[in-house]
Design a protein around this motif. Structure first.
Motif, PDB file in Angstrom:
ATOM      1  N   ILE A  27      16.265  -2.049  17.734  1.00 20.34           N
ATOM      2  CA  ILE A  27      16.446  -1.119  16.624  1.00 20.34           C
ATOM      3  C   ILE A  27      15.066  -0.716  16.124  1.00 20.34           C
ATOM      4  N   ASP A  28      14.746   0.565  16.253  1.00 20.83           N
ATOM      5  CA  ASP A  28      13.441   1.067  15.828  1.00 20.83           C
ATOM      6  C   ASP A  28      13.417   1.218  14.312  1.00 20.83           C
ATOM      7  N   VAL A  29      12.326   0.749  13.713  1.00 21.96           N
ATOM      8  CA  VAL A  29      12.163   0.865  12.268  1.00 21.96           C
ATOM      9  C   VAL A  29      10.783   1.455  11.994  1.00 21.96           C
ATOM     10  N   LEU A  30      10.753   2.492  11.176  1.00 23.82           N
ATOM     11  CA  LEU A  30       9.523   3.237  10.881  1.00 23.82           C
ATOM     12  C   LEU A  30       8.894   2.700   9.608  1.00 23.82           C
ATOM     13  N   VAL A  31       7.599   2.366   9.673  1.00 22.38           N
ATOM     14  CA  VAL A  31       6.881   1.813   8.519  1.00 22.38           C
ATOM     15  C   VAL A  31       5.509   2.472   8.429  1.00 22.38           C
ATOM     16  N   PRO A  32       4.847   2.394   7.261  1.00 23.45           N
ATOM     17  CA  PRO A  32       3.485   2.931   7.161  1.00 23.45           C
ATOM     18  C   PRO A  32       2.532   2.192   8.098  1.00 23.45           C
ATOM     19  N   ARG A  33       1.510   2.890   8.534  1.00 25.69           N
ATOM     20  CA  ARG A  33       0.567   2.324   9.501  1.00 25.69           C
ATOM     21  C   ARG A  33      -0.117   1.067   8.971  1.00 25.69           C
ATOM     22  N   ALA A  34      -0.331   0.997   7.665  1.00 19.83           N
ATOM     23  CA  ALA A  34      -1.067  -0.130   7.097  1.00 19.83           C
ATOM     24  C   ALA A  34      -0.266  -1.428   7.058  1.00 19.83           C
ATOM     25  N   ARG A  35       1.046  -1.356   7.265  1.00 25.13           N
ATOM     26  CA  ARG A  35       1.864  -2.573   7.202  1.00 25.13           C
ATOM     27  C   ARG A  35       1.524  -3.515   8.348  1.00 25.13           C
ATOM     28  N   ARG A  36       1.405  -4.819   8.018  1.00 29.49           N
ATOM     29  CA  ARG A  36       1.111  -5.827   9.042  1.00 29.49           C
ATOM     30  C   ARG A  36       2.421  -6.454   9.492  1.00 29.49           C
ATOM     31  N   LEU A  37       3.051  -5.804  10.416  1.00 32.64           N
ATOM     32  CA  LEU A  37       4.313  -6.276  10.969  1.00 32.64           C
ATOM     33  C   LEU A  37       4.230  -6.196  12.487  1.00 32.64           C
ATOM     34  N   ARG A  38       4.932  -7.071  13.145  1.00 39.33           N
ATOM     35  CA  ARG A  38       4.990  -7.015  14.607  1.00 39.33           C
ATOM     36  C   ARG A  38       6.437  -6.843  15.032  1.00 39.33           C
ATOM     37  N   SER A  39       6.604  -6.227  16.177  1.00 35.91           N
ATOM     38  CA  SER A  39       7.946  -6.120  16.748  1.00 35.91           C
ATOM     39  C   SER A  39       8.399  -7.504  17.196  1.00 35.91           C
ATOM     40  N   THR A  40       9.638  -7.824  16.893  1.00 29.18           N
ATOM     41  CA  THR A  40      10.161  -9.127  17.272  1.00 29.18           C
ATOM     42  C   THR A  40      11.680  -9.065  17.288  1.00 29.18           C
ATOM     43  N   GLY A  41      12.282  -9.873  18.148  1.00 27.30           N
ATOM     44  CA  GLY A  41      13.738  -9.910  18.201  1.00 27.30           C
ATOM     45  C   GLY A  41      14.319  -8.534  18.452  1.00 27.30           C
ATOM     46  N   CYS A  42      15.286  -8.150  17.620  1.00 29.03           N
ATOM     47  CA  CYS A  42      15.923  -6.837  17.768  1.00 29.03           C
ATOM     48  C   CYS A  42      15.186  -5.739  17.016  1.00 29.03           C
TER      49      CYS A  42
END
Length: 354
Positions: A131-146
């Motif tokens: 499931i693609d989720v759109l966030v601001p570029r500055a957010r420190r998140l990684r793709s994981t799981g679904c």
């Protein structure tokens, strides 16, 4: 009991039965559930499970499609990590009447978003692995799981679909296309976006261009196929306009050239005896759809100025006008034909098949 006496936490079964069944660690703490208790309940064979980092599903077994969507938003939304406020004590159903929850700086995009918009060419939600989720570029998140995290320098304004924040169709389509290698799948999604009037062709290409997807041959192939189909539909309407409104039959799809001189450009219809030309502005010649309104407008303006200097009247029409106001366009063409004797004689031009 005084006003300063803390309220007892809700019983744990309340969370699973009444509350939304996907909650963050912060929201569980707000309900009086400690990290140790959460971990204990998420042991193998336990009644809960960790679906994504910091996001827990309050039942065993596979999550529903709606729970996966909400879990991804909880994982990605800024407020899900920063704000421990509990969720509203109801279980909004997808498409139900309950007030939507607020997910700050996160929205569903890609194939899952298109499915929420009702695209029949997009897969059903249970079969969308990521499931693609759109966030601001500055957010420190990684793709994981679904959850597949897509960053953008500027978040678009989300649409609310089934109580969820969803990226606008052109952006969701571009994010979906970025992950597809099948020209047929890309073409079907693009065609449905335009035919279903979810968005305009120009908006599709603008997003594809910004995402640097127009360098991929299979994307260009799909866009060119859409261009050809859209032009064919518009040309069909143009043929019907000429016949249904009793206009003289023109010569169709021709090139004009000065004798011994330069090429003047192609035209969709031309009435040689009246020196009247008709040009149908469907899609930009490069990559099939309009990418730069200013550049394309300049191109049409230059051709029109050249022809008019030679005494040729030019009628410029768009597919939208052709669809919405055919009678008005027929009147414009009829006026141009009727007033031909009032204009100065046109220069002699060669009319060649295109």
């Amino acid at each position: 009991m005084t006003h300063n006496t803390p309220l007892s936490p809700r019983p744990l079964h309340y969370l699973a039965e009444v509350q939304r069944r996907a909650l963050t660690a912060a929201q569980l703490r707000a309900h009086g559930v400690s990290a140790a208790e959460t971990n204990e309940r998420c042991r193998p064979g336990g009644p809960w499970q960790q679906l994504l980092p910091g996001v827990y599903l309050l039942h065993p077994g596979p999550p529903t499609a709606g729970e996966r969507l909400h879990a991804v938003l909880l994982y990605a939304a800024r407020s899900s990590h920063d704000d421990p406020t509990p969720m509203v004590p109801s279980q909004p159903r997808m498409g139900g009447p309950h007030a939507p929850l607020h997910y700050t700086d996160a929205m569903i995009t890609g194939l899952a978003a298109l499915t929420l918009y009702g695209f029949t060419s997009a897969p059903p939600l249970p079969s969308v692995e990521k499931i693609d989720v759109l966030v601001p570029r500055a957010r420190r998140l990684r793709s994981t799981g679904c959850a597949r995290v897509i960053r953008t320098p500027s978040l678009p304004a989300p649409r609310l679909v089934a109580g969820l924040p969803v990226a606008p169709v052109p952006r969701a389509l571009a994010d979906a296309v970025a992950e597809l290698a099948d020209p047929g799948a890309v073409y079907r999604l693009m065609t449905e976006a335009v035919r279903g009037r979810h968005c305009k062709p120009a908006e599709v290409v603008r997003e594809l261009n910004q995402a640097k997807l127009l360098s991929r041959p299979h994307v260009v192939e799909a866009v060119d196929s859409l261009r050809a189909e859209r032009r064919a539909i518009a040309e069909g309407r143009l043929y019907r306009l000429v016949r249904e409104y009793g206009l003289p039959e023109p010569v169709w799809n021709v090139d004009l050239r000065l004798p011994g001189g330069p090429h003047l450009g192609g035209l969709d219809a031309y009435w040689p005896e009246h020196a009247v030309a008709l040009e149908l502005d469907t899609l930009a010649p490069h990559h099939g759809l309009r990418q730069d309104d200013d550049a394309l407008g300049s191109q049409y303006a230059r051709k029109r100025e050249t022809l008019e200097r030679l005494g040729i009247a030019v009628v410029h029409i768009t597919p939208m006008k052709l669809r919405q106001a055919p009678e008005q366009l027929a009147s414009v063409v009829r006026t141009a034909l009727r007033t031909a004797p009032d204009r100065a004689p046109a220069a002699h031009v060669m009319v060649l098949p295109r």
